[in-house]
Design an enzyme around this catalytic site. Structure first.
Site, PDB file in Angstrom:
ATOM      1  N   LYS A 180     -27.908 -32.116 -14.776  1.00  0.00           N
ATOM      2  CA  LYS A 180     -28.016 -33.299 -15.648  1.00  0.00           C
ATOM      3  C   LYS A 180     -26.857 -33.336 -16.637  1.00  0.00           C
ATOM      4  O   LYS A 180     -26.101 -32.375 -16.748  1.00  0.00           O
ATOM      5  CB  LYS A 180     -29.373 -33.310 -16.360  1.00  0.00           C
ATOM      6  CG  LYS A 180     -29.646 -32.114 -17.249  1.00  0.00           C
ATOM      7  CD  LYS A 180     -31.143 -32.010 -17.535  1.00  0.00           C
ATOM      8  CE  LYS A 180     -31.513 -30.723 -18.216  1.00  0.00           C
ATOM      9  NZ  LYS A 180     -31.541 -30.772 -19.656  1.00  0.00           N
ATOM     10  N   TYR A 183      -8.266 -32.956 -44.586  1.00  0.00           N
ATOM     11  CA  TYR A 183      -9.135 -33.842 -45.385  1.00  0.00           C
ATOM     12  C   TYR A 183     -10.006 -33.031 -46.341  1.00  0.00           C
ATOM     13  O   TYR A 183     -10.537 -31.984 -45.965  1.00  0.00           O
ATOM     14  CB  TYR A 183     -10.067 -34.633 -44.465  1.00  0.00           C
ATOM     15  CG  TYR A 183      -9.426 -35.778 -43.727  1.00  0.00           C
ATOM     16  CD1 TYR A 183      -8.767 -36.798 -44.396  1.00  0.00           C
ATOM     17  CD2 TYR A 183      -9.506 -35.843 -42.338  1.00  0.00           C
ATOM     18  CE1 TYR A 183      -8.197 -37.861 -43.699  1.00  0.00           C
ATOM     19  CE2 TYR A 183      -8.945 -36.898 -41.637  1.00  0.00           C
ATOM     20  CZ  TYR A 183      -8.288 -37.908 -42.329  1.00  0.00           C
ATOM     21  OH  TYR A 183      -7.736 -38.941 -41.639  1.00  0.00           O
TER      22      TYR A 183
END
Ligand SMILES: Cc1ncc(COP(=O)(O)O)c(C=O)c1O
Length: 395
Positions: free
Chosen positions: A63, A288
């Site tokens: 999956k 940042y």
């Protein structure tokens, strides 16, 4: 089905140096990172799990695009290694898999008939995992309609919940089904299954409790083969094996036995490309939020991988990479397309624009990256981004 040549490789495999960055390939040259997926290691992992199952057939859970590694490449490689039954979560995944692997014997959809109409399951030769009495009724109705067209019984797996409280028949619905067995008329129970909540923690009492509940449920249902063990469940021992193993993550190299040596081979290598290297000196910050401050003269390499590629932001100031023979830390915040590494300690000629650093690799397995990120290997794999240049080895 497990291949007869499924002799177990004894233990952890040696680190593979892996391939080069696809030299001469313009797409590789353009990419910010190279993701190499070793299909031979994947096949070896499948055989390793078969050996652990000791003759019990082994399915493959593919999956989420084969746990992020590419369903249409991973599933055929597993088929060639001997896998015949496959599990996905969604009907769309099953249809993609049926297209890529028409010869797959069984494709099961774990999310059951809630994932799509019964007619589509039949048309695509896909088997639902029935998770509720409502789904049992829907599949029986489909079987009745099929009977008019002289079809045989319709195969399905039946999922009983034994303690994870997620999908599967809860106790009350199981009681009803046992009291009214005609609800299963026209349905061929290919497997009765359940799913463990704590298989990666062998000492957890829920494992034995779920095992007992599963055995009791089976005894009350019509005789059918059983499937119980995911990757870690297989390593809980033969009591947990029943008639079909259902591993996912171990196939892809994640350790199914946390706290013990990893018996699986690494399948994934992620190499990020250095864009720039700069010298900075204190006082100067990186990234940042100015969350990292250089303590002295520092060389910073900027690499073309960021959280948009699945390199999780939680690795800010916590992750690391391998450059040459050196571990180098992620400094500053992970941004959308970039990370910054402190390469002061690396050999000066190793850090240069165009050089590749291992973000996942022989020295930095997925499990270690996951731990640094505060998550699990499953999430690291299934988050792997679409911008990487993908190279498949072997298979
Ligand atoms: C019902 C079910 N079976 C098997 C698996 C495979 O589990 P693992 O990847 O831990 O081997 C999963 C994965 O989530 C699952 O949901």
């Amino acid at each position: 089905m497990c291949p007869s040549e499924a002799a177990a490789p004894g233990g952890p495999s040696p680190s593979d140096p892996g391939p080069g960055p696809g030299q001469g390939d313009p797409e590789a040259a353009r990419a910010g990172a190279i993701l190499t997926i070793d299909l031979d290691a994947l096949a070896e992992n499948y055989r390793r799990l078969c050996a652990e199952l000791n003759g019990v057939p082994c399915a493959a859970v593919v999956k989420a695009d084969g746990y992020g590694l590419g369903l249409t490449r991973v599933a055929p490689a597993l088929f060639r290694a001997g896998a015949r039954s496959f599990f996905v979560a969604q009907l769309g995944e099953a249809i993609a898999l049926r297209g890529a692997l028409p010869e797959a014997a069984q494709i099961y959809v774990l999310n059951g008939l809630a994932a799509g109409p019964a007619a589509e399951f039949q048309a695509q030769r896909v088997v639902p995992v029935l998770n509720s009495l409502g789904e049992v009724a829907d599949w029986r109705r489909a079987a009745r309609q099929g009977a008019h067209q002289a079809q045989h019984e319709l195969a399905a797996a039946l999922h009983v919940d034994t303690g994870i409280s997620r999908l599967g028949l809860p106790a009350g619905e199981l009681d009803t089904l046992v009291a009214e067995p005609e609800r299963l008329e026209g349905i061929e129970l290919s497997h009765v299954m359940s799913h463990l909540a704590c298989a990666d923690a062998p000492e957890h009492p829920l494992n034995a409790a779920q095992l007992a509940e599963f055995r009791a449920a089976r005894a009350r249902l019509p005789a059918a083969p059983a499937s119980f063990a995911n990757s870690s469940g297989i390593f809980l021992g033969p009591d947990y094996h029943f008639d079909l193993g259902r591993p996912g993550v171990a196939l892809y190299g994640i350790n199914p036995t946390p706290g013990r040596p990893n018996p699986m081979r690494q399948v994934v290598r992620l190499q990020g490309k250095i864009l720039q290297v700069r010298e900075i000196d204190a006082p100067r910050t990186v990234g940042y939020g100015a969350t990292h401050r250089a303590a002295g003269p520092t060389r910073v390499a900027t690499v073309a991988v960021g959280y948009a590629d699945g390199y999780l932001r939680s690795l800010s100031n916590r992750g690391s990479a391998w450059l040459g023979n050196q571990r180098v830390p992620v400094v500053g915040r992970v941004s959308m397309d970039l990370i910054t590494l402190d390469v002061t300690g690396a050999a000066p000629d190793s850090a240069h624009p165009g050089a590749l650093v291992d973000l996942i690799g022989p020295e930095l397995p997925v499990d270690d990256v996951a731990e640094a990120a505060g998550t699990i290997g499953y999430e690291i794999l299934t988050a792997l981004g679409q911008r990487y240049h993908r190279v498949y080895l072997g298979g």
